[in-house]
Scaffold this motif. Structure first.
Motif, PDB file in Angstrom:
ATOM      1  N   ASP A 443       1.059  -1.288  -0.032  1.00 12.95           N
ATOM      2  CA  ASP A 443       0.188   0.078  -0.102  1.00 12.95           C
ATOM      3  C   ASP A 443       0.453   1.439  -0.245  1.00 12.95           C
ATOM      4  OD1 ASP A 443      -1.867   1.566   0.447  1.00 12.95           O
ATOM      5  OD2 ASP A 443      -1.965   1.572   2.128  1.00 12.95           O
ATOM      6  N   ALA A 444       1.237   1.273  -1.196  1.00 12.78           N
ATOM      7  CA  ALA A 444       1.578   2.525  -0.691  1.00 12.78           C
ATOM      8  C   ALA A 444       1.803   3.584  -2.656  1.00 12.78           C
ATOM      9  CB  ALA A 444       3.745   2.491  -0.990  1.00 12.78           C
ATOM     10  N   ALA A 445       2.475   5.287  -2.564  1.00 16.53           N
ATOM     11  CA  ALA A 445       2.008   5.995  -3.942  1.00 16.53           C
ATOM     12  C   ALA A 445       2.986   5.261  -4.746  1.00 16.53           C
ATOM     13  CB  ALA A 445       2.032   7.364  -3.083  1.00 16.53           C
ATOM     14  N   ASP A 446       2.924   5.679  -5.814  1.00 15.06           N
ATOM     15  CA  ASP A 446       3.256   4.597  -7.499  1.00 15.06           C
ATOM     16  C   ASP A 446       4.805   5.734  -7.383  1.00 15.06           C
ATOM     17  OD1 ASP A 446       3.729   2.411  -9.253  1.00 15.06           O
ATOM     18  OD2 ASP A 446       2.608   3.814 -10.102  1.00 15.06           O
ATOM     19  N   THR A 447       5.817   6.506  -6.588  1.00 10.50           N
ATOM     20  CA  THR A 447       6.547   7.061  -6.830  1.00 10.50           C
ATOM     21  C   THR A 447       7.893   6.591  -6.114  1.00 10.50           C
ATOM     22  OG1 THR A 447       5.356   8.723  -4.901  1.00 10.50           O
ATOM     23  CG2 THR A 447       5.209   9.266  -7.083  1.00 10.50           C
TER      24      THR A 447
END
Ligand code: ADP
Length: 564
Positions: A443-447
């Motif tokens: 669960d993490a932003a795609d950056t």
């Protein structure tokens, strides 16, 4: 008296040269007049005297008092003359009397001379009020006492802070040699002109390991002395101090003494060059161990070792002894620990080789080599392989732990995207999670999450945490997350059995497991989280846990966010 005799002679002379001869009546009259004049002069002198004068006759009755006496006794002449004096009078004596005047006590000094008064024996007592002087003396005495008390207290405070400072210095190092060096340095200046630390060797000889001198000009001599060995059973008193653990004080050092304690000419010359005047030798010991001795020496006659100095030196040596004992125990524990880790590493490695052979042959049998086997045999072979693999896993954990414990792990840092590592861990562990009926998500932003760290160690940490999350979760989801900030925080969250608050601080201890019955179910080693913690620390970070029984746990690995 002599002046009056002179006058008598002159008067006699005048008569002698004038009328032929003085008649007897004239003489009596003249003498009576003379006496009266002399008495009047005497009274006048007495009257003007600043001291109180009291004339007491042989029966103790006051016959005369001067003005000062009426003030001292606060009575009129009429009241005093004819009354009993009340104090014992003895000619030639000086006594101290206590008078109460106006309700206030007065200290009076009384001097008595035996004399005559109006033709009879009498005592002339002169009394001086000493109260003010006494009070001043008492005040001065109290002041001196207070000053002494203050000086003693200040000295005690200075000694205490010196001891505290020394304790801080001693405990700041776990190295015995550094403690002894500090001991010698602390003593020089405050307690001695030079200080020596002696160490004993197993053959009974002693060596000066640290020599510190207040005078930089003597540094070369001090260093040269370090190379001189003190032979066992030789004359040097340090051998006796070490053996008996009793201090030795030499208050005056001369060449004869130096000759008696040194074994060869070189040592003798070096010791003489130091110009010692007195010295104290103390054991440096703790409990049942003697680590050596401390010598404090003076090289100026002005410096004398007072009992307070010796007590302070005793205290200092005792504290240093305890610090050296701690450092020695720490070093011994480290050596033992290194030995244990080495043994573990060797054993784990040697066990892995035959285990890999077992797994390899089980695989071959499964593949039907050298010949096909039946289905029931295949099941048994599968069990052999699973057990052998589990053993390899346990050995790997032991090996990791042993390596980390022995400090034999190298960190290789590079600039990496932590998100990539997270996804790798998810890909590796997903089949295991699925087999346990759990979902595993990132669960993490795609950056990209750039960080300079060791990717292998980070992967090992996360594999362990996710492995535990799968082991201790019956249903639900395992989430791997990442957050940037002052530090990079990677979290592994599960919806598992959770950890009770009282056990939270213990889960990172080696070989510790929350519930022994769980141990039977999961056959873990209790080493996984201690390996995780050590790895995180090696990366300059830390690992923490938050958990609630039944709700699940979140382990967070915080790493320094050095992105450049
Ligand atoms: P092991 O898992 O081999 O027993 P660890 O050092 O990895 O050893 O963990 C120590 C103990 O902490 C485990 O025995 C377990 O009781 C508890 N524990 C670890 N991770 C979790 C988790 N995610 N949920 C609940 N308990 C856990």
């Amino acid at each position: 008296m002599s002046a009056s005799s002179e006058r008598d002679t002159q008067q006699t002379g005048r008569h002698g040269f004038g009328d032929l001869r003085e008649t007897a009546v004239d003489k009596v009259t003249r003498l009576t007049r003379e006496l009266a004049r002399s008495e009047a002069r005497f009274r006048d002198v007495i009257e003007r005297n600043a001291d109180a004068i009291v004339v007491v006759d042989a029966t103790g009755i006051i016959r005369f008092v001067n003005q000062a006496a009426t003030s001292l006794f606060e009575r009129t002449r009429q009241q005093l003359i004819g009354s009993a004096f009340g104090f014992p009078v003895l000619g030639g004596e000086t006594t101290e009397l206590e008078l109460v005047r106006g309700g206030r006590p007065r200290t009076v000094e009384m001097r008595v001379v035996a004399s005559e008064w109006e033709g009879g024996a009498a005592f002339i007592a002169s009394l001086r009020d000493m109260t003010e002087r006494k009070n001043a003396e008492e005040t001065a005495r109290r002041l001196a006492l207070e000053q002494t008390a203050r000086a003693t207290a200040e000295d005690a405070v200075a000694r205490l802070s010196f001891l505290l400072e020394s304790t801080t210095v001693f405990t700041s190092s776990l190295n015995a040699d550094a403690v002894l060096e500090n001991l010698a340095r602390l003593c020089v200046g405050r307690l001695a002109d030079w200080a020596v630390i002696y160490a004993v060797a197993s053959d009974g000889s002693a060596q000066r390991t640290h020599v510190v001198h207040a005078d930089p000009a003597k540094a070369a001599v001090a260093t040269a002395l370090q190379s001189v060995r003190i032979l066992p059973r030789g004359p040097h008193p340090v051998l006796d101090v070490i053996q008996t653990r009793r201090r030795h004080i030499v208050s005056s050092i001369d060449d004869t003494f130096i000759d008696s304690v040194t074994s060869d000419t070189r040592e003798r010359e070096l010791v003489r060059a130091l110009g010692l005047t007195s010295y104290v030798l103390l054991p440096v010991a703790a409990h049942d161990r003697v680590f050596g001795a401390l010598a404090l020496a003076a090289s100026t006659p002005a410096r004398q070792f007072t009992p307070t100095d010796v007590a302070l030196a005793d205290d200092l040596a005792a504290r240093a002894g305890l610090a050296v004992e701690n450092a020695t125990l720490y070093e011994e524990a480290n050596v033992a620990n290194r030995g244990k880790a080495d043994l573990l590493a060797v054993v784990s490695h040697d066990l892995r080789t035959p285990l890999n052979a077992i797994i390899g042959y089980a695989d071959l049998l499964d593949l039907g080599l050298p010949e096909p086997i039946g289905e029931r045999s295949k099941t048994q072979v599968g069990r052999i392989r699973t057990s052998a693999r589990h053993l390899v896993y346990l050995l790997d954990e032991l090996l990791d732990f042993a390596r980390l414990d022995a400090g034999g792990v190298t960190i290789r840092r590079s600039r990496i995207d932590a998100l990539v590592v997270l996804r790798e861990v998810r890909d590796v562990m997903e089949p295991l999670a699925a087999k346990a009926g759990l979902s595993l998500v990132v669960d993490a932003a795609d950056t990209p999450q750039w960080v300079i760290t060791d990717a292998d160690k980070l992967r090992q940490i996360l594999l362990n945490l996710v492995g535990n999350a799968i082991k201790y979760t019956r249903h639900g989801t395992i989430t791997i997350g990442v957050r940037d900030g002052d530090r990079l925080r990677i979290s592994v969250h599960d919806t598992g059995i959770g950890i009770a608050p009282e056990n939270l601080s213990r889960v990172f201890e080696p070989f510790w497991q929350v519930d022994p019955s769980e141990r039977a179910r999961h056959t873990g080693t209790g080493l996984g989280l201690s390996v995780v913690r050590r790895l995180a620390e090696l990366l300059g970070g830390e690992v923490t846990v938050e958990s609630r029984v039944v709700d699940g746990s979140t382990f967070v690995v915080a790493l320094p966010s050095t992105t450049n």
